[in-house]
Design an enzyme around this catalytic site. Structure first.
Site, PDB file in Angstrom:
ATOM      1  N   GLU A   1      28.482  -7.179  32.165  1.00  0.00           N
ATOM      2  CA  GLU A   1      29.918  -6.231  31.032  1.00  0.00           C
ATOM      3  C   GLU A   1      30.633  -6.374  31.340  1.00  0.00           C
ATOM      4  O   GLU A   1      31.326  -5.657  31.528  1.00  0.00           O
ATOM      5  CB  GLU A   1      28.749  -5.265  30.291  1.00  0.00           C
ATOM      6  CG  GLU A   1      26.767  -5.271  30.087  1.00  0.00           C
ATOM      7  CD  GLU A   1      27.129  -6.214  28.757  1.00  0.00           C
ATOM      8  OE1 GLU A   1      28.144  -6.160  28.505  1.00  0.00           O
ATOM      9  OE2 GLU A   1      25.360  -5.788  28.672  1.00  0.00           O
TER      10      GLU A   1
ATOM     11  N   THR B   1      19.184 -11.539  30.564  1.00  0.00           N
ATOM     12  CA  THR B   1      18.495 -10.040  30.369  1.00  0.00           C
ATOM     13  C   THR B   1      16.951 -10.282  29.093  1.00  0.00           C
ATOM     14  O   THR B   1      17.863 -11.028  27.825  1.00  0.00           O
ATOM     15  CB  THR B   1      18.703  -9.139  30.129  1.00  0.00           C
ATOM     16  OG1 THR B   1      19.675  -8.678  31.283  1.00  0.00           O
ATOM     17  CG2 THR B   1      17.748  -8.238  29.896  1.00  0.00           C
TER      18      THR B   1
ATOM     19  N   GLY C   1      15.786   7.754  56.804  1.00  0.00           N
ATOM     20  CA  GLY C   1      14.765   7.208  56.551  1.00  0.00           C
ATOM     21  C   GLY C   1      13.255   6.534  55.792  1.00  0.00           C
ATOM     22  O   GLY C   1      13.038   5.606  55.386  1.00  0.00           O
TER      23      GLY C   1
END
Length: 387
Positions: A367, A168, A344
């Site tokens: 993690e 990240t 939907g």
């Protein structure tokens, strides 16, 4: 008086005035700045980096570190509440703050020199420098000890070769906290953007954490000066100590995602009329909504007690594993159930449950996978290692 449907046990009354103020501030930021844009950012696969200066201005980066480094000096419960409110917006926003705070600023503070702290922490707290955390490798996953990235001492430098995966902030980062195997065990290094041989490649085609930057890092004879080595830790306890800090915040974050999904499901099922009555008037629907409220309440109490233990200095990694396992499982189940209740409409990112459900597929994996945390708790109960 009617109970707060998102806080059935009035957990908020157990917070201090400062903790409530922190929660309110971040909640306003999420409502006013994150929610209006996050659906589009997710659709576009774009991290809204224009929010970083505001996140920094609120003191959310390295919030638990001392004020002398430009940080807020908040307690652990306040940090948890920050994670909860940010993830109510999106896991990608919380992930950015978690990585910057727990995986990058924390190791510099805990394992670095005073020179490293003074150089990096104020700029990182201000959002002027972004960090990433290089531990996971393409082949490694849940076995970080099987590390192939290697650092070799060469005079006053270290030469690093290897690769990291699923990182990240990788392409945003000015500095990477890189863990590498050395002749003296695993050690951490501050690898700076622009060092020859260091490259980051963004990972595309994601169906999860789309409003977050995820990268692969490559190291080809990267020369890192000795001054960039984290000298105060060796072995796996270094990166694992960082992961414990991040996992703690992750126990709080999914509570926010679950609350967002419950909120959407409540509003939708009360407004939608089928067979001449609101969908929420059906017993089967109320059973699902009630179960969401029950599970959120348990998660709130679990994380609050964990935060109190952390602030008291008595928190154990197994306790973090239990909460991470329970709370992320809670949130992903609620997100999927809320998606179903929306019918939907639930498959579009005009509503939040599908976005949170997709994001939580990553959160339940990174993690430490759910299975790993189950085995950590099992080892604590039996005294036997099943890894």
């Amino acid at each position: 008086m009617a109970l707060n449907p998102y806080d059935l046990y009035d957990v908020r009354s157990l917070l201090t005035d400062e903790e409530r103020a922190v929660q309110d501030t971040v909640a306003r930021f999420t409502d006013e700045r994150v929610l209006p844009i996050i659906g589009h950012a997710f659709d576009e696969g774009r991290f809204p980096k224009e929010l970083v200066p505001e996140i920094a201005e609120l003191g959310l980066l390295g919030s638990s570190l001392p004020e002398k480094y430009g940080c807020a000096g908040l307690n652990s419960v306040s940090y948890g509440l920050i994670c909860q409110e940010l993830e109510r917006g999106d896991s990608g926003i919380r992930s950015f703050v978690s990585v910057q705070s727990s995986l990058c600023m924390y190791p510099i503070y805990a394992y670095g020199t005073e020179e490293q702290r003074e150089r990096w922490l104020p700029d990182m707290a201000a959002g002027k420098a972004i960090g990433c955390f290089g531990l996971t490798e393409p082949h490694g996953g849940s076995d970080p000890a099987n590390m192939k990235t290697h650092a070799r001492k060469d005079g006053g430098h270290w030469v690093i070769n290897g690769a990291k995966m699923w990182i990240t902030n990788g392409n945003l980062a000015d500095v990477a906290i890189v863990w590498a195997m050395t002749d003296d065990g695993i050690q951490g290094f501050l690898v700076e953007k622009g060092m020859p041989g260091f490259a980051a490649q963004e990972i595309k085609h994601k169906m999860s954490l789309r409003a977050s930057v995820t990268s692969a890092l490559y190291f080809d004879n990267v020369r890192v000066p000795e001054a960039n080595r984290l000298p105060n830790v060796k072995g796996l306890k270094g990166p694992l100590g960082c992961l414990t800090q991040a996992r703690y915040g992750i126990t709080w974050g999914p509570i926010g995602a679950a609350i967002a999904c419950l909120d959407e499901a409540l509003r939708y099922t009360k407004e939608r009329i089928l067979f001449d009555r609101p969908v929420a008037a059906n017993q089967a629907v109320q059973l699902k909504l009630a179960d969401m409220g029950r599970r959120i309440t348990m998660a709130q109490l679990l994380s609050l007690q964990l935060g109190r233990l952390k602030d008291a200095g008595t928190m154990q990694p197994t306790q973090v594993s239990l909460a991470k396992w329970n709370n992320v499982r809670m949130a992903i189940d609620i997100a999927r159930e809320a998606r179903d209740l929306l019918g939907g409409a639930g498959i579009t990112t005009e509503h939040c449950p599908i976005r949170h459900a997709l994001n939580l597929e990553s959160v339940i994996t990174y993690e430490g996978t759910e299975t790993v945390h189950q085995l950590v708790v099992g080892r604590e109960l039996t005294g036997l290692n099943a890894f």
